[in-house]
Design a protein around this motif. Structure first.
Motif, PDB file in Angstrom:
ATOM      1  N   SER A  63       0.801  -1.232   0.000  1.00 25.32           N
ATOM      2  CA  SER A  63       0.000   0.000   0.000  1.00 25.32           C
ATOM      3  C   SER A  63       0.830   1.276   0.000  1.00 25.32           C
ATOM      4  N   ASP A  64       2.043   1.249   0.545  1.00 21.66           N
ATOM      5  CA  ASP A  64       2.809   2.497   0.572  1.00 21.66           C
ATOM      6  C   ASP A  64       4.267   2.376   0.151  1.00 21.66           C
ATOM      7  N   THR A  65       4.671   1.223  -0.378  1.00 22.85           N
ATOM      8  CA  THR A  65       6.032   1.097  -0.899  1.00 22.85           C
ATOM      9  C   THR A  65       6.082   0.144  -2.083  1.00 22.85           C
ATOM     10  N   LEU A  66       7.086   0.358  -2.912  1.00 23.01           N
ATOM     11  CA  LEU A  66       7.423  -0.563  -3.984  1.00 23.01           C
ATOM     12  C   LEU A  66       8.804  -1.104  -3.657  1.00 23.01           C
ATOM     13  N   ASP A  67       8.882  -2.396  -3.365  1.00 19.72           N
ATOM     14  CA  ASP A  67      10.167  -3.021  -3.065  1.00 19.72           C
ATOM     15  C   ASP A  67      10.764  -3.544  -4.364  1.00 19.72           C
ATOM     16  N   VAL A  68      12.016  -3.198  -4.588  1.00 15.87           N
ATOM     17  CA  VAL A  68      12.697  -3.515  -5.835  1.00 15.87           C
ATOM     18  C   VAL A  68      13.961  -4.299  -5.522  1.00 15.87           C
ATOM     19  N   ALA A  69      14.168  -5.412  -6.232  1.00 11.38           N
ATOM     20  CA  ALA A  69      15.412  -6.192  -6.119  1.00 11.38           C
ATOM     21  C   ALA A  69      15.948  -6.390  -7.529  1.00 11.38           C
ATOM     22  N   LEU A  70      17.167  -5.935  -7.743  1.00 12.60           N
ATOM     23  CA  LEU A  70      17.796  -5.988  -9.050  1.00 12.60           C
ATOM     24  C   LEU A  70      19.040  -6.861  -8.965  1.00 12.60           C
ATOM     25  N   THR A  71      19.050  -7.946  -9.725  1.00 10.63           N
ATOM     26  CA  THR A  71      20.195  -8.852  -9.760  1.00 10.63           C
ATOM     27  C   THR A  71      20.928  -8.649 -11.081  1.00 10.63           C
ATOM     28  N   VAL A  72      22.204  -8.289 -10.984  1.00 12.66           N
ATOM     29  CA  VAL A  72      23.017  -8.035 -12.173  1.00 12.66           C
ATOM     30  C   VAL A  72      24.138  -9.067 -12.199  1.00 12.66           C
ATOM     31  N   PRO A  73      24.311  -9.774 -13.319  1.00 11.68           N
ATOM     32  CA  PRO A  73      25.364 -10.787 -13.389  1.00 11.68           C
ATOM     33  C   PRO A  73      26.746 -10.168 -13.191  1.00 11.68           C
ATOM     34  N   ASP A  74      27.678 -10.993 -12.731  1.00  8.38           N
ATOM     35  CA  ASP A  74      29.042 -10.526 -12.545  1.00  8.38           C
ATOM     36  C   ASP A  74      29.542  -9.923 -13.852  1.00  8.38           C
ATOM     37  N   GLY A  75      30.182  -8.775 -13.753  1.00  7.03           N
ATOM     38  CA  GLY A  75      30.680  -8.101 -14.939  1.00  7.03           C
ATOM     39  C   GLY A  75      29.676  -7.123 -15.523  1.00  7.03           C
ATOM     40  N   GLY A  76      28.442  -7.165 -15.042  1.00 10.23           N
ATOM     41  CA  GLY A  76      27.418  -6.239 -15.523  1.00 10.23           C
ATOM     42  C   GLY A  76      27.587  -4.869 -14.882  1.00 10.23           C
ATOM     43  N   ASP A  77      26.979  -3.882 -15.478  1.00  8.25           N
ATOM     44  CA  ASP A  77      27.076  -2.504 -15.002  1.00  8.25           C
ATOM     45  C   ASP A  77      25.928  -2.221 -14.027  1.00  8.25           C
ATOM     46  N   VAL A  78      26.208  -2.401 -12.744  1.00  8.04           N
ATOM     47  CA  VAL A  78      25.176  -2.253 -11.713  1.00  8.04           C
ATOM     48  C   VAL A  78      24.623  -0.828 -11.705  1.00  8.04           C
ATOM     49  N   ALA A  79      25.495   0.166 -11.749  1.00 10.32           N
ATOM     50  CA  ALA A  79      25.036   1.564 -11.698  1.00 10.32           C
ATOM     51  C   ALA A  79      24.122   1.880 -12.876  1.00 10.32           C
ATOM     52  N   ARG A  80      24.483   1.398 -14.062  1.00  8.75           N
ATOM     53  CA  ARG A  80      23.662   1.656 -15.244  1.00  8.75           C
ATOM     54  C   ARG A  80      22.304   0.980 -15.103  1.00  8.75           C
ATOM     55  N   MET A  81      22.270  -0.258 -14.626  1.00  4.69           N
ATOM     56  CA  MET A  81      20.998  -0.968 -14.477  1.00  4.69           C
ATOM     57  C   MET A  81      20.115  -0.297 -13.417  1.00  4.69           C
ATOM     58  N   ARG A  82      20.718   0.178 -12.321  1.00  8.49           N
ATOM     59  CA  ARG A  82      19.941   0.915 -11.320  1.00  8.49           C
ATOM     60  C   ARG A  82      19.303   2.149 -11.962  1.00  8.49           C
ATOM     61  N   GLU A  83      20.077   2.851 -12.800  1.00 11.03           N
ATOM     62  CA  GLU A  83      19.582   4.058 -13.462  1.00 11.03           C
ATOM     63  C   GLU A  83      18.465   3.723 -14.447  1.00 11.03           C
ATOM     64  N   VAL A  84      18.598   2.626 -15.199  1.00 10.11           N
ATOM     65  CA  VAL A  84      17.560   2.212 -16.147  1.00 10.11           C
ATOM     66  C   VAL A  84      16.244   1.978 -15.400  1.00 10.11           C
ATOM     67  N   VAL A  85      16.313   1.258 -14.284  1.00  7.37           N
ATOM     68  CA  VAL A  85      15.108   0.948 -13.514  1.00  7.37           C
ATOM     69  C   VAL A  85      14.503   2.221 -12.923  1.00  7.37           C
ATOM     70  N   SER A  86      15.323   3.020 -12.244  1.00  9.47           N
ATOM     71  CA  SER A  86      14.784   4.219 -11.579  1.00  9.47           C
ATOM     72  C   SER A  86      14.255   5.233 -12.587  1.00  9.47           C
ATOM     73  N   SER A  87      14.939   5.427 -13.717  1.00 11.59           N
ATOM     74  CA  SER A  87      14.467   6.418 -14.692  1.00 11.59           C
ATOM     75  C   SER A  87      13.155   5.971 -15.340  1.00 11.59           C
ATOM     76  N   HIS A  88      13.011   4.677 -15.612  1.00 10.76           N
ATOM     77  CA  HIS A  88      11.752   4.194 -16.186  1.00 10.76           C
ATOM     78  C   HIS A  88      10.607   4.335 -15.184  1.00 10.76           C
ATOM     79  N   LEU A  89      10.841   3.996 -13.933  1.00 13.61           N
ATOM     80  CA  LEU A  89       9.782   4.143 -12.927  1.00 13.61           C
ATOM     81  C   LEU A  89       9.428   5.614 -12.740  1.00 13.61           C
ATOM     82  N   ASP A  90      10.427   6.492 -12.765  1.00  7.35           N
ATOM     83  CA  ASP A  90      10.146   7.922 -12.644  1.00  7.35           C
ATOM     84  C   ASP A  90       9.277   8.419 -13.802  1.00  7.35           C
ATOM     85  N   ARG A  91       9.482   7.870 -14.983  1.00  5.30           N
ATOM     86  CA  ARG A  91       8.671   8.274 -16.131  1.00  5.30           C
ATOM     87  C   ARG A  91       7.193   7.970 -15.889  1.00  5.30           C
ATOM     88  N   PHE A  92       6.904   6.800 -15.309  1.00  2.86           N
ATOM     89  CA  PHE A  92       5.512   6.446 -15.021  1.00  2.86           C
ATOM     90  C   PHE A  92       4.980   7.212 -13.816  1.00  2.86           C
TER      91      PHE A  92
END
Length: 100
Positions: free
Chosen positions: A57-86
């Motif tokens: 009712s008052d939070t969206l819990d998000v868990a993002l799993t990025v494979p080793d060697g993946g760009d964690v910061a970029r994936m966090r930004e992709v998720v947050s920017s898309h959610l901000d758009r909505f």
């Protein structure tokens, strides 16, 4: 030596968690493997990253799993920017990203 994926978690305060979860799941279902209900979603990205979300009712819990060697910061930004758009009426949402 095995290498583990990197898991990032965030609890995002919003009264519209289910709405945003469903919008994002539907948006990405055209390009990615998506399963969702009004309360939960799982989105598998082409590079192996996985986003899991759970709405209450008052939070969206998000868990993002990025494979080793993946760009964690970029994936966090992709998720947050898309959610901000909505969530444009209340954006930017607060993402308190932490390593799990």
């Amino acid at each position: 030596m095995s290498v583990s994926p990197k898991i990032s978690v965030a609890r995002v305060p919003t009264q519209s968690a289910s709405k945003y979860l469903q919008q994002l799941a539907k948006h990405w279902s055209h390009k990615m493997e998506v399963t969702h209900t009004p309360e939960e979603a799982r989105i598998a990205f082409p590079g192996g990253a996985v986003l899991e979300m759970r709405a209450d009712s008052d939070t969206l819990d998000v868990a993002l799993t990025v494979p080793d060697g993946g760009d964690v910061a970029r994936m966090r930004e992709v998720v947050s920017s898309h959610l901000d758009r909505f969530a444009f009426r209340e954006a930017p949402l607060t993402f308190d990203w932490a390593d799990a």
